[in-house]
Design an enzyme around this catalytic site. Structure first.
Site, mmCIF file in Angstrom:
data_model
loop_
_atom_site.group_PDB
_atom_site.id
_atom_site.type_symbol
_atom_site.label_atom_id
_atom_site.label_comp_id
_atom_site.label_asym_id
_atom_site.label_seq_id
_atom_site.Cartn_x
_atom_site.Cartn_y
_atom_site.Cartn_z
ATOM 1 N N LYS A 152 0.679 -1.442 -0.393
ATOM 2 C CA LYS A 152 -0.251 -0.268 0.253
ATOM 3 C C LYS A 152 1.163 1.283 -0.095
ATOM 4 C CE LYS A 152 0.966 2.022 3.542
ATOM 5 N NZ LYS A 152 1.900 2.729 3.677
ATOM 6 N N TYR A 236 -4.598 4.105 6.628
ATOM 7 C CA TYR A 236 -5.189 3.179 7.783
ATOM 8 C C TYR A 236 -6.092 4.210 8.539
ATOM 9 C CZ TYR A 236 -0.646 0.361 6.994
ATOM 10 O OH TYR A 236 0.182 -0.172 6.909
HETATM 11 P P1 NAD Z 1 12.016 1.256 2.637
HETATM 12 O O1 NAD Z 1 12.542 2.506 1.834
HETATM 13 O O2 NAD Z 1 12.724 0.488 3.846
HETATM 14 O O3 NAD Z 1 12.610 -0.183 1.206
HETATM 15 C C1 NAD Z 1 11.911 0.879 0.225
HETATM 16 C C2 NAD Z 1 12.734 -0.364 -0.926
HETATM 17 O O4 NAD Z 1 12.932 -0.165 -2.262
HETATM 18 C C3 NAD Z 1 14.710 -0.784 -1.100
HETATM 19 O O5 NAD Z 1 15.002 -1.914 -0.798
HETATM 20 C C4 NAD Z 1 15.001 0.320 -2.037
HETATM 21 O O6 NAD Z 1 16.413 -0.128 -2.482
HETATM 22 C C5 NAD Z 1 14.637 -0.455 -3.183
HETATM 23 N N1 NAD Z 1 14.124 0.538 -4.035
HETATM 24 C C6 NAD Z 1 14.210 0.245 -5.323
HETATM 25 N N2 NAD Z 1 13.939 1.322 -6.446
HETATM 26 C C7 NAD Z 1 13.872 2.666 -5.229
HETATM 27 C C8 NAD Z 1 14.372 4.119 -5.531
HETATM 28 N N3 NAD Z 1 14.464 4.739 -7.095
HETATM 29 N N4 NAD Z 1 13.824 4.750 -4.425
HETATM 30 C C9 NAD Z 1 13.940 3.979 -3.318
HETATM 31 N N5 NAD Z 1 14.350 2.709 -3.115
HETATM 32 C C10 NAD Z 1 14.181 2.263 -4.271
HETATM 33 O O7 NAD Z 1 10.715 1.810 2.357
HETATM 34 P P2 NAD Z 1 9.425 1.028 2.840
HETATM 35 O O8 NAD Z 1 9.308 1.199 4.121
HETATM 36 O O9 NAD Z 1 10.604 -0.877 3.211
HETATM 37 O O10 NAD Z 1 8.343 0.269 2.052
HETATM 38 C C11 NAD Z 1 8.058 0.180 0.643
HETATM 39 C C12 NAD Z 1 6.969 -0.273 0.336
HETATM 40 O O11 NAD Z 1 6.184 -0.953 1.804
HETATM 41 C C13 NAD Z 1 6.309 0.993 0.301
HETATM 42 O O12 NAD Z 1 5.015 1.245 -1.204
HETATM 43 C C14 NAD Z 1 5.423 1.542 1.212
HETATM 44 O O13 NAD Z 1 4.693 2.256 1.245
HETATM 45 C C15 NAD Z 1 5.176 0.421 2.046
HETATM 46 N N6 NAD Z 1 5.399 -0.192 3.693
HETATM 47 C C16 NAD Z 1 3.628 -0.789 3.849
HETATM 48 C C17 NAD Z 1 3.570 -1.580 5.695
HETATM 49 C C18 NAD Z 1 2.715 -2.247 5.810
HETATM 50 O O14 NAD Z 1 2.973 -2.265 7.309
HETATM 51 N N7 NAD Z 1 1.954 -2.891 5.150
HETATM 52 C C19 NAD Z 1 4.282 -0.864 6.286
HETATM 53 C C20 NAD Z 1 6.083 0.194 5.624
HETATM 54 C C21 NAD Z 1 5.724 -0.092 4.074
#
Ligand code: NAD
Length: 380
Positions: A152, A236
């Site tokens: 999401k 949420y």
């Molecule tokens: P994060 O920044 O920790 O991780 C993002 C990942 O994407 C990294 O591994 C990064 O290397 C990669 N990536 C690929 N291309 C990229 C770019 N151009 N710029 C930056 N990063 C890039 O983020 P996250 O917290 O893991 O979030 C990722 C997704 O998961 C988002 O859509 C977020 O909304 C979602 N999320 C959902 C929940 C949930 O509870 N459902 C919780 C956290 C995050």
């Protein structure tokens, strides 16, 4: 304290049945008990029918959520296993390969990702990248013949959502959104209390999900995130208002609050509040910020109230009602979520968090921004 079925390897068929009885005794009724009961029964059926068959999941985007939550939760699933990873960083691929004992052939880069089509161990690609990148990876996964879970918010535009839904439909593959709270007992109970009118019709919902973000990441980049806290955690409260009423809003008004740190929030909102009007007359007053701490859902119904606090966390969700405390087992939401999708694929159970729900929410999120920008009520 109730045991966590996913942490406890001795969580047998009989303890699963008592887990369901605990939920029922604790007040889970029409909506929630069957879905959790189904979960327990299906897990038993699946292991009895096909002990070896597990859904292979490839995690794509090995950042905080994939590494901190999804990979550990995968170890607790009954019906899934980590089958591959897709990453832009070779050193991360090597680390994950060692840690999760994956063959080298199960580590893909974004360039070699399309070859996952040939990997029969992978049934599902789970897209966990920044929001604006979901579209292309979901479409590539569907074209590779894989089912998809997409984090999401589903995307940053409705057009992207349409393209993602169409790609999965064309490939005859399922698309689910990573809405973990649809598998969390306290949120399921809030949905049951609201939709069953157990305390009379819902009148007012108040909810905020906010945290203090330090800035400098993609979450503060409009192009990658699509917006600020609203896209990230405000979603949420929006979701909760929909599942508590069982309705979709017909009108939205919103206000973006002045930025106290214009540098950190150069591209995205710092704080935004909004009101959603539902067809039944219920109203939801919500707020989200990257510069406050809040995490609750409070619902006033005609004959009582119920609330969750914290409402949306990975762990430790709690709740009470005007009639007493809620008391449900602790679960690993993401494990239940992935097992739920596995049951859709293995047993044809309904996909309760489909792409269409993700699209609805993106449309509502963008309507909130429009209402804030114009200062006018947006009919949706
Ligand atoms: P994060 O920044 O920790 O991780 C993002 C990942 O994407 C990294 O591994 C990064 O290397 C990669 N990536 C690929 N291309 C990229 C770019 N151009 N710029 C930056 N990063 C890039 O983020 P996250 O917290 O893991 O979030 C990722 C997704 O998961 C988002 O859509 C977020 O909304 C979602 N999320 C959902 C929940 C949930 O509870 N459902 C919780 C956290 C995050």
């Amino acid at each position: 304290m109730a045991s966590d079925p996913h942490r406890d390897p001795s969580f047998s068929a009989s303890s699963r049945r008592s887990f369901v009885r605990t939920l029922a005794a604790a007040g889970l009724g029409a909506l929630a008990a069957p879905s959790l009961a189904n979960w327990a029964r299906a897990a038993e059926d699946a292991s009895a029918k096909s002990p070896q068959r597990k859904i292979g999941i490839a995690l794509l985007g090995l950042g905080g959520y994939a590494g901190g939550q999804l990979a550990p939760a995968l170890q607790q699933t009954k019906l899934c296993r980590l089958a591959a990873v897709v990453t832009g960083t070779p050193s991360k691929g090597e680390k994950w390969q060692r840690r999760y004992d994956l063959p080298a052939s199960a580590v893909y880069s974004y360039e070699t990702f399309d070859r996952i089509a040939d990997n029969k161990d992978v049934d599902v690609v789970y897209v966990v990248t920044p929001n604006a990148l979901h579209r292309d990876f979901v479409i590539r996964a569907a074209k590779a013949g894989k089912h998809v879970i997409c984090e999401k918010p589903m995307a940053t535009t409705v057009e992207d959502c349409d393209a993602m839904i169409a790609a999965c439909k064309d490939a005859k593959r399922q698309l689910a959104i990573g809405y973990r709270l649809h598998f969390e007992p306290y949120n399921i109970e809030a949905a049951r209390l609201g939709t069953s009118k157990a305390m009379g019709p819902v009148k007012t919902i108040k909810s905020e999900h906010s945290f203090v973000g330090s800035g400098g990441t993609w979450r503060f980049n409009k192009r990658l995130a699509g917006g600020g806290p609203l896209m990230d955690v405000g979603i949420y409260s929006l979701q909760a208002a929909c599942y508590v009423t069982g309705e979709e809003p017909v009108g939205i008004t919103a206000k973006e609050w002045p930025k106290t740190d214009p540098e950190r929030f150069a591209e995205v909102e710092e704080t935004i509040s909004w009101t959603m009007e539902f067809p039944s007359g219920a109203r939801a007053e919500c707020r989200t910020s990257y510069n406050e701490e809040a995490n609750y859902l409070h619902v006033d119904a005609a004959d009582g109230w119920f609330e969750l606090s914290p409402a949306f966390s990975y762990r430790g969700v709690g709740g009470k009602t005007s009639r007493g405390a809620m008391n449900f087992p602790r679960v690993t939401q993401q494990a239940l979520q992935m097992d739920g999708f596995a049951r859709t694929l293995l047993h044809g159970e309904p996909n309760i968090v489909p792409g269409e729900m993700g699209r609805r929410d993106v449309r509502l999120l963008l309507s909130i921004y429009e209402a804030a920008r114009t200062g006018k009520r947006v009919a949706v």
